[in-house]
Design an enzyme around this catalytic site. Structure first.
Site, PDB file in Angstrom:
ATOM      1  CD  GLU A  57      -1.341  -2.340   2.106  1.00  0.00           C
ATOM      2  OE1 GLU A  57      -2.151  -3.011   2.762  1.00  0.00           O
ATOM      3  OE2 GLU A  57      -0.109  -2.574   2.071  1.00  0.00           O
ATOM      4  CB  CYS A  89      -0.580   0.027   5.415  1.00  0.00           C
ATOM      5  SG  CYS A  89       0.935  -0.738   4.798  1.00  0.00           S
ATOM      6  CB  SER A 173      16.030 -41.866  -7.218  1.00  0.00           C
ATOM      7  OG  SER A 173      17.082 -41.151  -6.598  1.00  0.00           O
ATOM      8  CG  LEU A 308       7.299 -37.804   1.673  1.00  0.00           C
ATOM      9  CD1 LEU A 308       7.481 -38.321   0.250  1.00  0.00           C
ATOM     10  CD2 LEU A 308       6.561 -36.478   1.664  1.00  0.00           C
TER      11      LEU A 308
END
Length: 374
Positions: A57, A89, A173, A308
């Site tokens: 802004e 802002c 991989s 994971l």
């Protein structure tokens, strides 16, 4: 957020585009875009700079006095609070003489949340909210989650064959996916705050874990923190990850003190967590709490398979990026995710708002998962 408007005006669309372009540099501040318009003419478009620099802004206004203008901003303008590094802002907007501000969404930060709207309206400024809300909410998911929960937004990533394997039985991989898929992954690394791997992956691959996108210069993003999960103290001191700053080793009290000290001497930050319930790794929830307290907004979890699996089984994943290559590795290959502790298909993690992209010969499947929603 069902009360927010779903449409996006052309001016707000430009502000959102500016916000998206700042995604790589603003953290731990949100990536915000702003546009100054007067009588249908775009006067200025800007975005928040690096942490400590001017907000969107302030840059859009740049000291201009345009009482007939309208300011579009993707996020509620900030207010003054203790420890703030820039002028509020709201103060800058009020001083500019602007009479109308259109805001995408409220700021979920408890120090701002609604106070920016109040200050602007009390100053006689017309305020509208909701323009582009759905798109902005999606763009700011990591920031919103952190401000709502104190925890980082966690994205899981893997590259696998059609049958879900990330390596052959011998561990080969490199490379399962093609160049376009790999570059897309590097673009993601370039905006997140941290990349997580397990010690097994760190030892077998000896990666640098840096972001190396082809079409971004190093001035356009900040390298993510590199975070290694190593509950027992396996990482060698000559690892590539210890040759540059910004490496965190998350371990447990089971690791040897001398090993922790030697890594610290190499420049690594050491976080000691409680052991996991099975005693093999570390308490991931505790780690996320520590990282969140350090203003880490987003994490990119790259594996390996057990890491994971641990994140998924504990419902700690918010989003998944699965890069799928058109090859078959077979049953003896290493699965992308070791386990999710799922007994039925109903219990299995599901993706929402799925997007499928073709990346040359490969495919990217991505979507949201887990219990958290903005």
């Amino acid at each position: 957020m069902s009360s927010q408007k779903e449409k996006t005006s052309p001016f707000m669309a430009k502000a959102i585009e500016a916000a998206r372009g700042a995604k790589n540099i603003t953290s731990p501040n949100p990536w915000v875009g702003a546009l100054l318009e007067q009588q249908g003419e775009v006067i200025n478009v800007s975005s928040t700079g690096k942490y400590g620099a001017a907000h969107a802004e302030a840059q859009a206004l740049q000291g201009k006095q345009l009482p007939g203008g309208t300011l579009y901003t993707t996020l509620e303008p900030c207010v003054a609070f203790e420890g703030k590094r820039t002028q509020a802002c709201t103060e800058i907007i009020i001083e500019s003489g602007i009479k109308k501000v259109i805001i995408g969404i409220k700021d979920p930060d408890s120090r701002v949340k609604g106070n920016g709207l109040i200050q602007l309206r009390e100053a006689g400024i017309e305020v509208e909210i909701g323009d582009g809300a759905a798109e902005i909410t999606s763009l700011l998911r990591p920031y919103i989650k952190h401000r709502q929960t104190g925890l980082p937004y966690v994205i899981a990533k893997f590259a696998a064959s059609l049958d879900g394997k990330i390596a052959t039985k011998t561990g080969a991989s490199h490379w399962i996916t093609g160049e376009k898929a790999r570059d897309t992954a590097h673009l993601q690394r370039a905006w997140v705050d941290g990349v997580i791997i397990g010690s097994g992956t760190a030892i077998s691959d000896n990666p640098s874990l840096t972001a190396r996108p082809q079409n971004l210069s190093t001035t356009q993003f900040t390298q993510p923190l590199r975070i290694v999960l190593d509950g027992s103290g396996r990482l060698p001191i000559d690892s590539k990850l210890l040759k540059s700053t910004g490496t965190i080793i998350a371990t447990s009290s089971k690791s040897e003190k001398k090993w922790r000290e030697s890594l610290a001497e190499q420049g690594a930050q050491i976080i000691i967590c409680e052991p996991s319930q099975n005693g093999i790794g570390i308490n991931l929830e505790q780690l996320l709490q520590v990282l969140g307290a350090r203003s880490i907004l987003s994490l990119w979890v790259e594996g390996g398979s057990q890491v994971l699996g641990s994140f998924f089984s504990q419902d700690l994943i918010d989003e998944l990026w699965a890069f799928i290559a058109p090859i078959i590795i077979g049953g003896d290959g290493l699965s992308a995710i070791s386990t999710t502790s799922t007994n039925t298909l109903i219990e299995a993690p599901h993706l929402r708002e799925i997007i499928i992209e073709k990346l040359e010969q490969d495919f990217l499947i991505r979507g949201f998962t887990g219990n958290w929603n903005p």
